[in-house]
Design a protein around this motif. Structure first.
Motif, PDB file in Angstrom:
ATOM      1  N   ILE A   1      38.871  32.060 -24.751  1.00 34.87           N
ATOM      2  CA  ILE A   1      39.960  31.782 -23.809  1.00 34.87           C
ATOM      3  C   ILE A   1      40.278  33.035 -22.994  1.00 34.87           C
ATOM      4  O   ILE A   1      40.444  32.971 -21.766  1.00 34.87           O
ATOM      5  CB  ILE A   1      41.205  31.285 -24.562  1.00 34.87           C
ATOM      6  CG1 ILE A   1      40.936  29.897 -25.152  1.00 34.87           C
ATOM      7  CG2 ILE A   1      42.422  31.241 -23.644  1.00 34.87           C
ATOM      8  CD1 ILE A   1      42.016  29.397 -26.088  1.00 34.87           C
ATOM      9  N   ASN A   2      40.339  34.176 -23.671  1.00 33.65           N
ATOM     10  CA  ASN A   2      40.616  35.431 -22.966  1.00 33.65           C
ATOM     11  C   ASN A   2      39.491  35.799 -22.002  1.00 33.65           C
ATOM     12  O   ASN A   2      39.745  36.336 -20.908  1.00 33.65           O
ATOM     13  CB  ASN A   2      40.837  36.560 -23.978  1.00 33.65           C
ATOM     14  CG  ASN A   2      42.151  36.437 -24.710  1.00 33.65           C
ATOM     15  OD1 ASN A   2      43.091  35.805 -24.224  1.00 33.65           O
ATOM     16  ND2 ASN A   2      42.237  37.036 -25.892  1.00 33.65           N
ATOM     17  N   ASP A   3      38.238  35.521 -22.394  1.00 32.15           N
ATOM     18  CA  ASP A   3      37.110  35.793 -21.496  1.00 32.15           C
ATOM     19  C   ASP A   3      37.201  34.957 -20.226  1.00 32.15           C
ATOM     20  O   ASP A   3      36.933  35.453 -19.118  1.00 32.15           O
ATOM     21  CB  ASP A   3      35.788  35.493 -22.216  1.00 32.15           C
ATOM     22  CG  ASP A   3      35.455  36.527 -23.283  1.00 32.15           C
ATOM     23  OD1 ASP A   3      36.082  37.593 -23.292  1.00 32.15           O
ATOM     24  OD2 ASP A   3      34.567  36.238 -24.121  1.00 32.15           O
ATOM     25  N   ALA A   4      37.564  33.695 -20.371  1.00 34.28           N
ATOM     26  CA  ALA A   4      37.702  32.820 -19.203  1.00 34.28           C
ATOM     27  C   ALA A   4      38.809  33.318 -18.286  1.00 34.28           C
ATOM     28  O   ALA A   4      38.659  33.372 -17.057  1.00 34.28           O
ATOM     29  CB  ALA A   4      37.979  31.390 -19.655  1.00 34.28           C
ATOM     30  N   ARG A   5      39.926  33.682 -18.887  1.00 33.37           N
ATOM     31  CA  ARG A   5      41.050  34.167 -18.084  1.00 33.37           C
ATOM     32  C   ARG A   5      40.707  35.470 -17.377  1.00 33.37           C
ATOM     33  O   ARG A   5      41.043  35.655 -16.191  1.00 33.37           O
ATOM     34  CB  ARG A   5      42.285  34.357 -18.964  1.00 33.37           C
ATOM     35  CG  ARG A   5      43.463  35.047 -18.262  1.00 33.37           C
ATOM     36  CD  ARG A   5      44.759  34.807 -18.981  1.00 33.37           C
ATOM     37  NE  ARG A   5      45.221  33.440 -18.757  1.00 33.37           N
ATOM     38  CZ  ARG A   5      46.329  32.944 -19.296  1.00 33.37           C
ATOM     39  NH1 ARG A   5      47.062  33.678 -20.108  1.00 33.37           N
ATOM     40  NH2 ARG A   5      46.694  31.710 -19.039  1.00 33.37           N
ATOM     41  N   ALA A   6      40.025  36.387 -18.067  1.00 37.40           N
ATOM     42  CA  ALA A   6      39.663  37.673 -17.462  1.00 37.40           C
ATOM     43  C   ALA A   6      38.761  37.476 -16.251  1.00 37.40           C
ATOM     44  O   ALA A   6      38.916  38.161 -15.230  1.00 37.40           O
ATOM     45  CB  ALA A   6      38.978  38.562 -18.505  1.00 37.40           C
ATOM     46  N   LEU A   7      37.820  36.540 -16.356  1.00 37.45           N
ATOM     47  CA  LEU A   7      36.935  36.281 -15.217  1.00 37.45           C
ATOM     48  C   LEU A   7      37.721  35.733 -14.037  1.00 37.45           C
ATOM     49  O   LEU A   7      37.508  36.134 -12.889  1.00 37.45           O
ATOM     50  CB  LEU A   7      35.836  35.298 -15.622  1.00 37.45           C
ATOM     51  CG  LEU A   7      34.751  35.100 -14.558  1.00 37.45           C
ATOM     52  CD1 LEU A   7      33.744  36.239 -14.613  1.00 37.45           C
ATOM     53  CD2 LEU A   7      34.036  33.778 -14.720  1.00 37.45           C
ATOM     54  N   ALA A   8      38.649  34.815 -14.302  1.00 35.70           N
ATOM     55  CA  ALA A   8      39.457  34.245 -13.225  1.00 35.70           C
ATOM     56  C   ALA A   8      40.279  35.331 -12.527  1.00 35.70           C
ATOM     57  O   ALA A   8      40.368  35.368 -11.293  1.00 35.70           O
ATOM     58  CB  ALA A   8      40.367  33.158 -13.784  1.00 35.70           C
TER      59      ALA A   8
END
Length: 362
Positions: free
Chosen positions: A59-66
């Motif tokens: 979840i954190n990886d997805a948010r960081a990319l966004a």
């Protein structure tokens, strides 16, 4: 809003959905990322650190990319819906003596519905995922899922249940790329950790791919309700004892705990008598199958029998067959015998690269 439109992208935190989001962003779509929390190890009986698409790290990886690419990202907790639909069905199917197909149910009834509901709230015309498949409009105006370029990653098999209405609003940016190309794109984006993320081929909510322990965790009195039963041959001869029919699947050879001096396979599961029928591999062969709850894509209906390639497993090469529709049921006559037809699994019908439709094996 951009000229290309606003698209809600399902982002698991993995390389495929991440690259899909960036591709759409660079193509001029107004991207909104959404990560769905569908399960957790605690509710599944797991004790190790969470991994995969629903972990906090993902979840954190997805948010960081966004954040890096400047588009919004949301988290949607759909654990209750997922449990009430996908997990409950998974357990019920095994108790009914069938082998469930959770990815199909998840795509059809959970992910697409949850995505589209939130897309409507956010005024998104489209939704997108990182599936390796394509969507095209046939000459008759119907939306059709077609195989992805990467034959080893093609995911058209698990998409047969998506409705016409939902396909019309769906984008698959990765359909014309190979996995290798997608990993290279992630490298080119400066996302080395993302590019080298490992993949899981297990069912996401079954810890350690141990579905027997998962069933016992979900149904705590399962072993009391369904105890040991008989292994029999096709002629009814009892040849041993098994742990209980829900713990076996059609075609299984390993883990039977019985020695007959030759390899034997599970041929049939009979819940009513808690019987597991075993026999030689040749006995697994079938020349026909009945497929229920069909969803047709390429054609609204089949008025006449037609020839198609039918796949009865995700990694199945498929077999030439003749399809005959009767309402929401399809009768499949295989031109050569196939083995390992497991009730509850999906049968998917292809015309070339196009998905004609699919359903569940009866």
């Amino acid at each position: 809003m951009s000229k290309r439109g606003r698209v809600l992208v399902a982002m698991s935190g993995g390389v495929d959905s991440s690259v899909a989001a960036v591709m759409l962003h660079e193509q001029g779509y107004e991207v909104i990322g959404l990560t769905m929390k569908t399960w957790d190890y605690a509710s599944s009986g797991g004790s190790s650190k969470e991994t995969g698409c629903c972990s906090l790290d993902s979840i954190n990886d997805a948010r960081a990319l966004a954040v890096a690419y400047g588009f919004p990202h949301y988290i949607l907790d759909i654990r209750n819906e997922f449990s009430g639909s996908v997990i409950d069905n998974f357990v019920e199917e095994y108790i009914a003596g069938r082998t469930p197909n959770p990815c199909v149910l998840c795509n059809t009834h959970i992910k697409w519905e949850a995505l589209l509901k939130r897309a409507n709230h956010l005024d998104c015309e489209f939704i997108a995922t990182g599936h390796y498949a394509n969507i095209r409009v046939h000459d008759n105006g119907r939306y059709v899922v077609s195989k992805g370029k990467d034959e080893n990653k093609d995911q058209s098999y698990v998409l047969w249940g998506v409705s016409q209405e939902n396909l019309a609003r769906t984008r698959f940016p990765l359909g014309n790329f190979s996995k290798t190309e997608i990993r290279q794109m992630a490298e080119d984006m400066g996302q080395h950790e993302l590019a080298t993320k490992s993949e899981s081929y297990e069912i996401c909510f079954v810890p350690n791919n141990d579905y027997r322990s998962f069933l016992r965790h979900q149904v705590t009195d399962l072993d009391d309700r369904i105890g040991p039963g008989n292994f029999t041959l096709s002629d009814g001869t009892v040849v041993g004892k098994h742990e209980g029919y829900p713990y076996y699947t059609i075609g299984q050879r390993k883990g039977l705990g019985i020695a007959l001096g030759r390899p034997v396979f599970v041929l049939e599961i009979i819940p009513e008598t808690n019987t597991v029928v075993i026999g030689d591999e040749v006995e697994l062969q079938r020349s026909a199958a009945t497929v229920r709850n069909i969803n047709l894509m390429k054609y609204a209906s089949l008025e006449e029998p037609m020839e198609a390639i039918t796949k009865v497993r995700y990694k199945d090469a498929g077999m030439t067959s003749t399809l005959s529709q009767n309402g929401d049921t399809m009768q499949v006559e295989f031109h050569h015998a196939v083995k390992g037809i497991a009730p509850g699994q999906s049968a998917v019908f292809y015309e070339g690269n196009d998905v004609i439709g699919g359903g569940f094996l009866a």
